[in-house]
Design an enzyme around this catalytic site. Structure first.
Site, short mmCIF file in Angstrom:
data_model
loop_
_atom_site.label_atom_id
_atom_site.label_comp_id
_atom_site.label_asym_id
_atom_site.label_seq_id
_atom_site.Cartn_x
_atom_site.Cartn_y
_atom_site.Cartn_z
N ASP A 32 0.86 -1.18 0.00
CA ASP A 32 0.00 0.00 0.00
C ASP A 32 0.90 1.23 0.00
O ASP A 32 2.04 1.16 0.46
CB ASP A 32 -0.93 0.01 1.21
CG ASP A 32 -2.20 0.80 0.93
OD1 ASP A 32 -3.27 0.18 0.75
OD2 ASP A 32 -2.12 2.05 0.85
N LEU A 161 -17.24 -9.58 -3.26
CA LEU A 161 -17.45 -9.69 -1.80
C LEU A 161 -18.38 -8.61 -1.27
O LEU A 161 -18.43 -7.49 -1.77
CB LEU A 161 -16.12 -9.67 -1.05
CG LEU A 161 -15.23 -8.43 -1.03
CD1 LEU A 161 -15.73 -7.40 -0.03
CD2 LEU A 161 -13.82 -8.85 -0.66
N LYS A 215 -19.23 -7.78 -13.26
CA LYS A 215 -19.29 -7.07 -11.99
C LYS A 215 -20.28 -5.91 -12.03
O LYS A 215 -21.16 -5.78 -11.17
CB LYS A 215 -17.88 -6.56 -11.66
CG LYS A 215 -17.80 -5.64 -10.48
CD LYS A 215 -18.11 -6.36 -9.20
CE LYS A 215 -18.35 -5.37 -8.10
NZ LYS A 215 -17.76 -5.72 -6.85
N ALA A 263 -37.82 -3.59 1.37
CA ALA A 263 -38.06 -2.17 1.09
C ALA A 263 -37.60 -1.34 2.28
O ALA A 263 -37.55 -1.82 3.41
CB ALA A 263 -39.54 -1.94 0.83
N CYS A 271 -20.17 0.90 -3.08
CA CYS A 271 -20.22 0.16 -4.35
C CYS A 271 -21.45 0.45 -5.20
O CYS A 271 -21.34 1.05 -6.26
CB CYS A 271 -20.12 -1.33 -4.08
SG CYS A 271 -18.48 -1.80 -3.54
N LYS A 274 -22.13 4.15 -6.72
CA LYS A 274 -21.13 4.66 -7.67
C LYS A 274 -20.99 3.72 -8.87
O LYS A 274 -20.71 4.16 -9.99
CB LYS A 274 -19.78 4.91 -7.00
CG LYS A 274 -19.04 3.69 -6.53
CD LYS A 274 -17.67 3.52 -7.16
CE LYS A 274 -16.97 2.31 -6.54
NZ LYS A 274 -16.21 1.50 -7.42
C1 UDX Z 1 -22.38 -4.92 -2.91
C2 UDX Z 1 -22.63 -6.26 -3.64
O1 UDX Z 1 -23.62 -7.01 -2.94
C3 UDX Z 1 -21.33 -7.04 -3.73
O2 UDX Z 1 -21.52 -8.24 -4.45
C4 UDX Z 1 -20.30 -6.16 -4.42
O3 UDX Z 1 -19.06 -6.83 -4.47
C5 UDX Z 1 -20.14 -4.84 -3.71
O4 UDX Z 1 -21.40 -4.18 -3.59
P1 UDX Z 1 -22.11 -4.20 -0.35
O5 UDX Z 1 -21.78 -2.82 -0.82
O6 UDX Z 1 -21.31 -4.81 0.75
O7 UDX Z 1 -22.01 -5.22 -1.58
O8 UDX Z 1 -23.63 -4.12 0.11
P2 UDX Z 1 -24.96 -5.00 -0.08
O9 UDX Z 1 -25.04 -6.08 0.91
O10 UDX Z 1 -25.12 -5.38 -1.51
O11 UDX Z 1 -26.06 -3.91 0.32
C6 UDX Z 1 -26.13 -2.67 -0.39
C7 UDX Z 1 -27.17 -1.75 0.19
O12 UDX Z 1 -28.47 -2.19 -0.16
C8 UDX Z 1 -27.16 -1.58 1.70
O13 UDX Z 1 -27.29 -0.20 1.98
C9 UDX Z 1 -28.38 -2.36 2.14
O14 UDX Z 1 -28.92 -1.88 3.34
C10 UDX Z 1 -29.31 -2.15 0.96
N1 UDX Z 1 -30.33 -3.20 0.81
C11 UDX Z 1 -29.96 -4.50 0.62
C12 UDX Z 1 -31.68 -2.86 0.83
O15 UDX Z 1 -32.04 -1.69 0.99
N2 UDX Z 1 -32.62 -3.85 0.68
C13 UDX Z 1 -32.28 -5.15 0.49
O16 UDX Z 1 -33.18 -5.98 0.34
C14 UDX Z 1 -30.91 -5.48 0.47
#
Ligand code: UDX
Length: 448
Positions: A32, A161, A215, A263, A271, A274
């Site tokens: 890093d 992930l 992705k 909901a 992620c 953006k």
């Molecule tokens: C996400 C993807 O799931 C993952 O595969 C990718 O590599 C990176 O982006 P992450 O950012 O860790 O992962 O969050 P995720 O678990 O996907 O949740 C995203 C957002 O959606 C959260 O704010 C969560 O609260 C919201 N969410 C999720 C909902 O509002 N409703 C749902 O039913 C599920």
């Protein structure tokens, strides 16, 4: 001889990937450019909250008692180039300031810094989420810069992930996608991932653009699913339906599935928001913008949820135009539970809006307090859920931590000014709260 692996960029993705590669039995060197990160990781400490990651790191970092010693960290590019057979690029690709497009400067500079030193055969493997077309461009850049010329190759291997499940997702991925241009590259990656593939993880071999697109399209699909159910919540509200029941019933259809149909105040984090924006920007550059105009709608449904939550809170406290003089307790600051990440957090966004409109906001989050305070120093903060709700006119549940589901509504009701809870995540049990004398309201559900 076993492959030697380097991991460039030791943020969320890189730190987890480095520890996981050591767990799979490889010698790993992480790099890093931030000295503090290297210091922390070398001491076996993780700069963020991620369940199980610190334990895994300590199990392998050289110099820690009882560790395998297979994992080390450095800031030296020449050392990394000399050490590795496989170099994973794990730096981040944030949204550009004031634009939808993604900022490739960290990836570009990592590839340049590494390539210049590559004097021996190596496979460079991109893991960062990038706009489609980047791998082709970077492969040309490596060919131009690497002293070892054609003995250095590029592959693209996106990472899926989830925060909060990073360790399990990395050690037992639900699929491994590799974009390659040669059998040699495929063979090396099969060797790297022999353990998870042996345990049943599907291994999908593609060209560069497809690997990059897997992705961004996966994240677009997930974002769309969440915005779909949130749009249904809006319709339920207008029609007097119950979106939680609706989602349950939809979920029994195997083609739809029951995941990502909760909901609430919508998605956030580093992620999904953006990535869908960068995807739209890239499609525009490619002349395929029409194909992704629906993502604009997905984004605006999502952002509207935050505003609607603020409106629900305003209506609940009876404020006609402002929150002046109202005490608002906010449970949750992170964008999702089991994480300390507050990047683009819907919870903090709602808290911030109410604060700016004159509400006295007090926030509590099990793990996100420090990051939240750094981002929004002017909000009020409390050390526990009970302290946060003390004297509150309304309680907002905005991140679905288990701790909040397990709260005792009767005990909380003793210290609040009013027993009024708004569930922005549709995750609390309405019957329990109502039984304890609370008015429970959630988006897309009937008022009882
Ligand atoms: C996400 C993807 O799931 C993952 O595969 C990718 O590599 C990176 O982006 P992450 O950012 O860790 O992962 O969050 P995720 O678990 O996907 O949740 C995203 C957002 O959606 C959260 O704010 C969560 O609260 C919201 N969410 C999720 C909902 O509002 N409703 C749902 O039913 C599920």
């Amino acid at each position: 001889m076993a492959l030697k692996i380097t991991v460039i960029g030791t943020g969320y993705l890189g730190a987890t990937h480095a520890a996981a590669m050591a767990e799979l039995g490889f010698e790993v060197l992480g790099l890093d450019v931030v000295p503090e990160k290297i210091e922390m990781l070398s001491a076996g400490r993780v700069p963020m909250y991620e369940p199980g990651l610190e334990e895994l790191l300590r199990k392998h970092v050289a110099g820690i008692e009882g560790s395998s010693g297979r994992l080390r960290f450095t800031r030296d590019w020449a050392e990394v180039a000399e050490f590795g057979d496989v170099h994973f690029i794990c730096v981040n690709t944030p949204q550009k300031q004031g634009e939808y497009a993604c900022d490739m400067s960290y990836v570009d500079s990592a590839v340049d810094s590494l390539a210049k030193h590559l004097g021996r055969p190596a496979l460079v493997v991109g893991k960062s989420t990038v706009p489609v077309g980047s791998a082709e461009r970077l492969a040309a850049r490596i060919a131009e810069l690497a002293p070892a010329g054609g003995q250095v190759e590029l592959a693209w291997n996106p990472e899926f992930l989830r925060e909060g499940f990073a360790v399990a997702d990395t050690l037992h991925p639900d699929r491994i996608v590799v974009g390659v241009r040669s059998e040699r590259a495929e063979r090396i990656l099969r060797e790297v991932y022999a353990t998870p593939v042996g345990e049943g993880s599907p291994f999908v071999v593609t060209d560069f653009p497809t690997a990059e697109l897997v992705k961004t399209s996966a994240n677009s699909f997930l974002a769309t699913k969440i915005s779909f159910i949130n749009a249904m919540a809006e319709v339920c509200e207008a029609a007097g339906g119950d979106v939680a029941k609706l989602a349950e019933a939809l979920g029994y259809d195997e083609r739809i599935g029951d995941k990502f149909l909760r909901a609430g105040i919508g998605f956030g984090g580093g992620c999904l928001p953006k990535d869908i924006r960068a995807f739209m920007a890239r499609a525009g550059e490619l002349g395929a913008d029409q194909a992704l105009t629906f993502l604009r709608e997905v984004d605006s449904i999502n952002m509207r949820r935050r505003r609607d939550m603020v409106e629900l809170a305003r209506e609940a406290v009876g404020g006609d135009s402002s929150f002046l003089g109202k005490r608002v307790a906010v449970l949750g600051a992170t964008f999702k539970p089991d994480s300390d990440d507050v990047r683009d957090s819907p919870a903090l966004n709602v808290a911030g809006q109410i604060h700016l409109q004159g509400g006295q906001v007090t926030v509590y989050d099990p793990k996100g307090m420090e990051n939240a305070k750094r981002l929004f120093p002017t909000l009020g903060y409390a050390d526990s859920a009970v302290e946060a709700v003390r004297g509150a006119d309304v309680v907002l549940h905005l991140t679905e931590w288990r701790e909040f589901r397990e709260l005792d509504p009767a005990a909380l009701g003793e210290v609040t000014a009013r027993r009024l809870v708004l569930d922005g995540r549709n995750a609390l049990d309405p019957a329990r709260w109502r039984a304890a004398g609370w008015t429970y309201r959630a988006m897309g559900r009937p008022r009882a």
